[in-house]
Design a protein around this motif. Structure first.
Motif, PDB file in Angstrom:
ATOM      1  N   UNK A   1       8.269  -2.220  10.360  1.00 46.27           N
ATOM      2  CA  UNK A   1       8.152  -2.604   8.961  1.00 46.27           C
ATOM      3  C   UNK A   1       8.752  -3.857   8.536  1.00 46.27           C
ATOM      4  N   UNK A   2       8.318  -4.554   7.882  1.00 47.42           N
ATOM      5  CA  UNK A   2       8.958  -5.967   7.620  1.00 47.42           C
ATOM      6  C   UNK A   2       8.781  -6.048   5.742  1.00 47.42           C
ATOM      7  N   UNK A   3       9.917  -6.345   5.395  1.00 52.93           N
ATOM      8  CA  UNK A   3       9.649  -6.816   3.847  1.00 52.93           C
ATOM      9  C   UNK A   3       8.851  -8.031   3.731  1.00 52.93           C
ATOM     10  N   UNK A   4       7.881  -8.197   2.759  1.00 51.53           N
ATOM     11  CA  UNK A   4       7.431  -9.493   2.457  1.00 51.53           C
ATOM     12  C   UNK A   4       8.020 -10.519   2.273  1.00 51.53           C
TER      13      UNK A   4
ATOM     14  N   UNK B   1       5.280   6.293   4.354  1.00 51.50           N
ATOM     15  CA  UNK B   1       4.533   5.030   4.252  1.00 51.50           C
ATOM     16  C   UNK B   1       5.798   4.300   3.387  1.00 51.50           C
ATOM     17  N   UNK B   2       5.653   2.860   3.505  1.00 57.90           N
ATOM     18  CA  UNK B   2       6.600   2.073   2.748  1.00 57.90           C
ATOM     19  C   UNK B   2       5.698   0.940   2.001  1.00 57.90           C
ATOM     20  N   UNK B   3       5.357   1.592   0.922  1.00 62.54           N
ATOM     21  CA  UNK B   3       4.470   0.497   0.117  1.00 62.54           C
ATOM     22  C   UNK B   3       5.070  -0.957  -0.307  1.00 62.54           C
ATOM     23  N   UNK B   4       4.035  -1.782  -0.061  1.00 60.78           N
ATOM     24  CA  UNK B   4       4.702  -3.288  -0.057  1.00 60.78           C
ATOM     25  C   UNK B   4       5.268  -3.801   1.143  1.00 60.78           C
ATOM     26  N   UNK B   5       5.559  -3.072   1.942  1.00 65.81           N
ATOM     27  CA  UNK B   5       6.048  -3.698   3.510  1.00 65.81           C
ATOM     28  C   UNK B   5       4.817  -4.143   4.393  1.00 65.81           C
ATOM     29  N   UNK B   6       4.960  -4.820   5.041  1.00 62.47           N
ATOM     30  CA  UNK B   6       3.850  -5.453   6.204  1.00 62.47           C
ATOM     31  C   UNK B   6       4.258  -4.726   7.637  1.00 62.47           C
ATOM     32  N   UNK B   7       3.497  -4.252   8.331  1.00 67.01           N
ATOM     33  CA  UNK B   7       3.726  -3.846   9.728  1.00 67.01           C
ATOM     34  C   UNK B   7       3.475  -5.165  10.634  1.00 67.01           C
ATOM     35  N   UNK B   8       4.429  -5.072  11.666  1.00 67.03           N
ATOM     36  CA  UNK B   8       4.602  -6.227  12.432  1.00 67.03           C
ATOM     37  C   UNK B   8       4.601  -5.574  13.845  1.00 67.03           C
ATOM     38  N   UNK B   9       4.128  -6.373  14.882  1.00 57.05           N
ATOM     39  CA  UNK B   9       4.008  -6.094  16.146  1.00 57.05           C
ATOM     40  C   UNK B   9       4.933  -6.952  17.344  1.00 57.05           C
ATOM     41  N   UNK B  10       5.554  -6.604  18.130  1.00 57.25           N
ATOM     42  CA  UNK B  10       6.314  -6.886  18.965  1.00 57.25           C
ATOM     43  C   UNK B  10       6.335  -6.068  20.356  1.00 57.25           C
TER      44      UNK B  10
END
Length: 88
Positions: A83-86, A45-54
Motif C-alpha cells: 500500500x502507498x499513500x498517494x 481495505x485502505x481507501x485512498x491508497x494505491x497498490x504498488x508492485x515490487x
C-alpha cells in the motif's frame, strides 16, 4: 498474450497466493488481481491508497504502467504488493 503465474506476498496478509495474470497486464492490474485474494478476506481495505508492485526483497517499485512481459519477472516469482499513500 499468455497466462503468467506470479506468487503474491500482499502487505498485511500471512498467506502467499499464486495469481494467474496475463503477460499484457500492467503492474496496476497485477496488484488488483492479487488484491482479490487478500483484501476483504485477511487484509482490511485502505481507501485512498494505491497498490504498488515490487520484486520480493526489492527496494524500488515497478512502474505502474509496466507490462508483465516487459518486467523481467520469471514464472512463479514472488512479488510484494504494498500500500502507498498517494503523492500530494
Amino acid at each position: 498474450m499468455a497466462l503468467f503465474p506470479l506468487t503474491s506476498n500482499f502487505e498485511g496478509d500471512f498467506v502467499l497466493q499464486l495469481v494467474a495474470v496475463d503477460t499484457e497486464n500492467t503492474m496496476d492490474e497485477v496488484a488488483a488481481a492479487a488484491a482479490v485474494h487478500s483484501v476483504g478476506r485477511r487484509v482490511r481495505a485502505r481507501p485512498g491508497q494505491i497498490l504498488r508492485v515490487r520484486r520480493q526483497g526489492g527496494a524500488e517499485f515497478l512502474p505502474r504502467t509496466m507490462k508483465v512481459a516487459d518486467s523481467g519477472l520469471k514464472p512463479t516469482e514472488t512479488v510484494e504488493i504494498i500500500w502507498q499513500a498517494p503523492q500530494a
